[in-house]
Scaffold this motif. Structure first.
Motif, short mmCIF file in Angstrom:
data_model
loop_
_atom_site.label_atom_id
_atom_site.label_comp_id
_atom_site.label_asym_id
_atom_site.label_seq_id
_atom_site.Cartn_x
_atom_site.Cartn_y
_atom_site.Cartn_z
N THR A 164 -22.49 79.64 -16.84
CA THR A 164 -22.26 78.63 -17.87
C THR A 164 -21.33 77.51 -17.44
O THR A 164 -21.06 76.60 -18.21
CB THR A 164 -21.68 79.28 -19.14
OG1 THR A 164 -20.46 79.97 -18.79
CG2 THR A 164 -22.66 80.26 -19.74
N ILE B 9 -25.96 75.67 -26.04
CA ILE B 9 -26.20 74.69 -24.98
C ILE B 9 -25.13 74.77 -23.90
O ILE B 9 -25.42 74.77 -22.71
CB ILE B 9 -26.26 73.26 -25.57
CG1 ILE B 9 -27.36 73.17 -26.63
CG2 ILE B 9 -26.49 72.23 -24.46
CD1 ILE B 9 -28.74 73.56 -26.13
N SER B 10 -23.87 74.86 -24.30
CA SER B 10 -22.78 74.98 -23.32
C SER B 10 -21.62 75.74 -23.95
O SER B 10 -21.47 75.77 -25.17
CB SER B 10 -22.31 73.60 -22.84
OG SER B 10 -21.75 72.85 -23.92
N GLU C 102 -24.24 83.33 -23.80
CA GLU C 102 -24.16 82.31 -22.76
C GLU C 102 -25.14 81.18 -23.06
O GLU C 102 -25.94 81.26 -23.99
CB GLU C 102 -24.47 82.92 -21.40
CG GLU C 102 -25.88 83.46 -21.29
CD GLU C 102 -26.24 83.89 -19.88
OE1 GLU C 102 -26.02 83.09 -18.96
OE2 GLU C 102 -26.77 84.99 -19.71
N SER C 103 -25.07 80.13 -22.25
CA SER C 103 -25.94 78.98 -22.46
C SER C 103 -27.41 79.40 -22.46
O SER C 103 -27.85 80.15 -21.59
CB SER C 103 -25.72 77.94 -21.35
OG SER C 103 -24.43 77.40 -21.43
#
Length: 225
Positions: free
Chosen positions: A162, A49-50, A71-72
Motif C-alpha cells: 500500500t 484506494i489508499s 489494504e488498497s
C-alpha cells in the motif's frame, strides 16, 4: 494489475467493473477517523484506494478487538447492504485514507441489473468469512509469540503493497503496540513482553508507533514453531 484479496473487481466482468467504478465517488478520512461504527445503519459500501483501514468489534466488556487490516483495493461494508441490519463491526482509518463509496441505491441497482455483481458480493463475503475463521483458529491454537510474529510479517506485507517505500524502509511497520495486541487477541502487557524478548534477540527494534523488523528470517522461523 494485481488485485487485493478482497477486491470485488476480481469477480466482475470488464463491463460490470466499469459500471461499478463509475457509480462510486471519492471520500477522504484522516488517521483515527471512523469510516463507520458498530450498530450504526449501513447505507454504503467501500473500496479502499489508499491507506489502511482496521476493522474491530466492540465486546460486551467494552474492549475493541481488532482482527483485520484492509489494504488498497479491498472492498468492505457490504454486509449491512445485503441483510439490512446495523453494522456488525467498526472500521477506522489507520492513517490518511482514500475510499471510493457506493450508495445503497446504486448497490441495489447493480445487484438487480447484473447477476454477476450479485454473485461477486457472495464471493466477497465468503472470502472475508474464511479469513475471519483463519484468524480465530490461529488465536485459539497458536502461542502468543507465533501470533505476534505472524501478524508482524503480515502487516509488513500489507504495508509494502500500500505504500511506495525505498529499501531502507521496507522493514518498518507503522503500528502501535495497542493495535498489535488487539489484532492478536491479547493484552498490551503480554504483547509488550513478547516484543521485548524479540528485541533482546535482535529480531526487532521498537520505537514510538513503529516496529523495525531487523531479522526477517528469524521472525519467519518463529511462525513455524
Amino acid at each position: 494489475m494485481r488485485l487485493a484479496k478482497f477486491d470485488l473487481l476480481q469477480w466482475l466482468t470488464p463491463d460490470v467493473q466499469e459500471e461499478f467504478l463509475a457509480r462510486m465517488y471519492r471520500r477522504h478520512y484522516a488517521a483515527g477517523q471512523p469510516v463507520y461504527v458498530q450498530d450504526a445503519p449501513g447505507n454504503e459500501m467501500f473500496r479502499l484506494i489508499s491507506g489502511t483501514v482496521k476493522i474491530s468489534v466492540l465486546r460486551g466488556d467494552g474492549r475493541h478487538i481488532t482482527y483485520r487490516l484492509f489494504e488498497s483495493g479491498d472492498c468492505f461494508g457490504q454486509t449491512s447492504l445485503v441483510d439490512g441490519e446495523p453494522r456488525p463491526q467498526s472500521t477506522e482509518a489507520s492513517n490518511a485514507v482514500e475510499v471510493d463509496v457506493l450508495s445503497k441505491m446504486d448497490f441495489r441497482w447493480l445487484c438487480d441489473r447484473y447477476r454477476v455483481f450479485d454473485r461477486a458480493i457472495s464471493r466477497l463475503m465468503a472470502a472475508q468469512l474464511r479469513a475471519m475463521a483463519q484468524n480465530y483458529e490461529g488465536a485459539s491454537l497458536d502461542s502468543l509469540p507465533v501470533r505476534v510474529a505472524r501478524q508482524l510479517l503480515l502487516s509488513r506485507t500489507m504495508q509494502l503493497r500500500t505504500a511506495e517505500q525505498d529499501d531502507s524502509d521496507e522493514s518498518q511497520i507503522q503500528m502501535s503496540q495497542s493495535d498489535l495486541a488487539a489484532m492478536v487477541g491479547a493484552s498490551r502487557q503480554s504483547v509488550n513482553r513478547v516484543l521485548q524478548q524479540l528485541r533482546e534477540k535482535h529480531v526487532i527494534e521498537i520505537s514510538y508507533g513503529r516496529i523495525d523488523l531487523t531479522d526477517l528470517r528469524a521472525l519467519s522461523s518463529i511462525t513455524t514453531q
